[in-house]
Design a protein around this motif. Structure first.
Motif, PDB file in Angstrom:
ATOM      1  N   LEU A 123       0.829  -1.205   0.000  1.00  0.00           N
ATOM      2  CA  LEU A 123       0.000   0.000   0.000  1.00  0.00           C
ATOM      3  C   LEU A 123       0.866   1.259   0.000  1.00  0.00           C
ATOM      4  O   LEU A 123       0.515   2.267  -0.637  1.00  0.00           O
ATOM      5  N   PHE A 180       0.719   4.136  -3.006  1.00  0.00           N
ATOM      6  CA  PHE A 180       0.528   5.565  -2.761  1.00  0.00           C
ATOM      7  C   PHE A 180       1.656   6.381  -3.408  1.00  0.00           C
ATOM      8  O   PHE A 180       1.412   7.424  -4.037  1.00  0.00           O
ATOM      9  N   ASP A 233       1.205   6.433  -7.211  1.00  0.00           N
ATOM     10  CA  ASP A 233       0.053   7.256  -7.575  1.00  0.00           C
ATOM     11  C   ASP A 233       0.362   8.746  -7.446  1.00  0.00           C
ATOM     12  O   ASP A 233      -0.091   9.554  -8.267  1.00  0.00           O
ATOM     13  N   GLN A 234       1.141   9.110  -6.433  1.00  0.00           N
ATOM     14  CA  GLN A 234       1.469  10.515  -6.200  1.00  0.00           C
ATOM     15  C   GLN A 234       2.779  10.935  -6.882  1.00  0.00           C
ATOM     16  O   GLN A 234       3.274  12.040  -6.649  1.00  0.00           O
ATOM     17  N   GLU A 285       0.065   1.047  -9.751  1.00  0.00           N
ATOM     18  CA  GLU A 285      -0.417   1.315  -8.394  1.00  0.00           C
ATOM     19  C   GLU A 285      -1.664   0.499  -8.060  1.00  0.00           C
ATOM     20  O   GLU A 285      -1.859   0.072  -6.918  1.00  0.00           O
ATOM     21  N   VAL A 340      -2.159  -2.310  -4.991  1.00  0.00           N
ATOM     22  CA  VAL A 340      -3.303  -2.379  -4.081  1.00  0.00           C
ATOM     23  C   VAL A 340      -3.898  -3.789  -4.095  1.00  0.00           C
ATOM     24  O   VAL A 340      -4.250  -4.346  -3.049  1.00  0.00           O
TER      25      VAL A 340
END
Length: 465
Positions: free
Chosen positions: A124, A128, A131-132, A224, A228
């Motif tokens: 996770l 993150f 994704d960022q 990403e 997950v």
């Protein structure tokens, strides 16, 4: 659950001591109780296989995503990939022995549930970061350290509980032997890894299926999102573990600060005093250096520098390898107890060593199919090697020291892996992906010859004490 068997015996004996009154009631109660116990026992092995599958499906995703994020997403070289894989393997060297002691003292069911939940967190974190757009090499190293630490405690806990599951199932009337139990577990492992590897190959890239399968496209799936999914899959294993019995908790009579060290010393003594266990542990150290280094570092570099592929190429070669292991595991699961498991083990390892030599041929760059064929044969040999080595060790280990012995055996393997990953990472950047194939082939071949001529493994019989 073993206590349930004892209580069932007590109920039957209670009925036999009542010749006048309550006999039918006691037998009926004992019969109903017995049916419940047997039902619970017979669902333990499927639950264990689900736990096994959830971990290794997530592991299959990791096998593709971890090198892909480093070599393709971050664009880093073989040396840095080797260091990152070293970070993934090194915690096992540090914590594996402690993990074996904890696995024997703790409630195995609760421990497995906790570790599955913890294994979801690093994935996770990476999801993150991707994704960022915050992905960085230090994060990959941190992920490796975290997953390596969780894995160090997971391996002895999960592997040792299989013996208990098989024992309770046998006591309930099943004909599942330890060899078949290990084969089923290995089969679940490889099948789950293949699924994870296939899914990982769709990271950020669409794949066109062959014409005979319709020629349609699958993907791309954002990396990403796959991370997950990896977290969700490994977390599901904690739910499946609810169906397992608590397991035995070994009490050594020690307490205080020196208790763990005393237990570890006992485990080393058990390995040292048993020639089979000692030889298998030493050989796994060599396998970790010569084979795992190539598997984790050299193959991804070949994928990028020789064939110019991305995650789809990593998926194809790892899927091919584990499909070979899956095929050999299916065959082993259908076989009875082998009289000479050591000969099958060493023959498979020697074949695996020899097929690696094909990668010395630079012309293989023009024949990706031949390369995958080599990887498939390597996987066939690996499937036999993994199942047979685990069977030999679990059969030879003392029951009350099983988790400790398994952790020491795995330590031999895991201690070699970070060394091999680092050496192969530097070597592949120095000599190129072709010439380096000679090192693991000769190294593993030498180990096999040593075990044939100077150890009891080649001539051992399965029915020997």
């Amino acid at each position: 659950m073993e206590d349930d068997f004892d209580r069932l015996d007590d109920k039957i004996m209670e009925g036999s001591r009542s010749p006048v009154s309550g006999l039918d009631t006691a037998f009926a109660a004992g019969s109903a109780f017995g049916r419940r116990v047997v039902k619970n026992v017979f669902r333990e092995l499927p639950a264990y296989l689900v736990v096994q599958s959830s971990w290794f499906m997530a592991f299959g995703l990791q096998m593709v995503l971890f090198p892909y994020l480093i070599t393709n997403k971050l664009g880093l070289n073989g040396t840095l990939l080797g260091v990152a894989n070293m970070a993934l393997a090194l915690p096992s060297v540090v914590f594996l022995l402690i993990g074996g002691v904890v696995a024997e003292r703790a409630d195995g069911k609760r421990m497995i549930m906790m570790l599955h939940f913890l294994a979801a967190l690093p994935a996770l974190m990476l999801a993150f970061a991707v994704d960022q757009e915050m992905l960085a090499y230090p994060l990959m190293v941190a992920y490796g350290v975290a997953m390596g630490t969780v894995g160090a405690f997971m391996m002895p806990a999960r592997d040792s509980i299989l013996n208990e599951v098989v024992y309770r199932r046998t006591k309930a009337g099943s004909n599942v032997t330890l060899q078949r139990g290990v084969a089923f577990a290995t089969l679940a492992q490889f099948a789950a890894q293949i699924i994870g590897i296939v899914l990982g190959g769709y990271a950020d890239k669409a794949t066109t299926m062959p014409g005979f399968l319709g020629g349609f496209e699958i993907g791309p799936i954002a990396s990403e999102e796959l991370l997950v999914f990896q977290a969700c899959v490994v977390g599901f294993g904690a739910i499946a573990a609810l169906l397992l019995a608590r397991g035995k908790q070994v009490k050594t009579g020690r307490s205080g600060f020196g208790a763990a060290l005393g237990d570890i010393a006992e485990g080393f003594q058990a390995v040292k005093s048993n020639e089979r266990l000692l030889v298998m542990t030493l050989s796994m150290f060599g396998v970790g250096i010569f084979v795992i280094g190539s598997f984790l570092v050299v193959l991804p570099i070949i994928n990028k520098k020789v064939f110019g592929f991305g995650p789809d190429g990593i998926r194809d070669m790892y899927m091919t390898f584990w499909f070979g292991a899956f095929v050999s595991s299916v065959i082993l699961s259908m076989m009875g107890n082998l009289k000479r498991p050591g000969r099958l083990l060493l023959s498979a390892q020697f074949i695996g060593a020899m097929v690696i030599l094909v990668m010395l041929w630079e012309g293989i760059a023009n024949y990706h199919e031949i390369f995958l064929g080599v990887v498939f044969v390597w996987g066939l040999a690996a499937g036999v090697s993994i199942a047979m080595s685990r069977t030999i060790v679990q059969a030879a280990a003392p029951a009350h020291q099983l988790a400790r012995v398994l952790s020491i055996y795995q330590l031999g393997f895991m201690a070699g892996a970070p060394i091999g990953a680092f050496i192969m990472g530097v070597a592949v950047d120095t000599f190129g992906p072709y010439d380096i194939a000679f090192v693991p082939a000769v190294g593993l071949g030498a180990i096999v010859l040593w075990m044939v001529f100077f150890s009891p493994i080649w001539n051992m019989r399965a029915d020997e004490d």
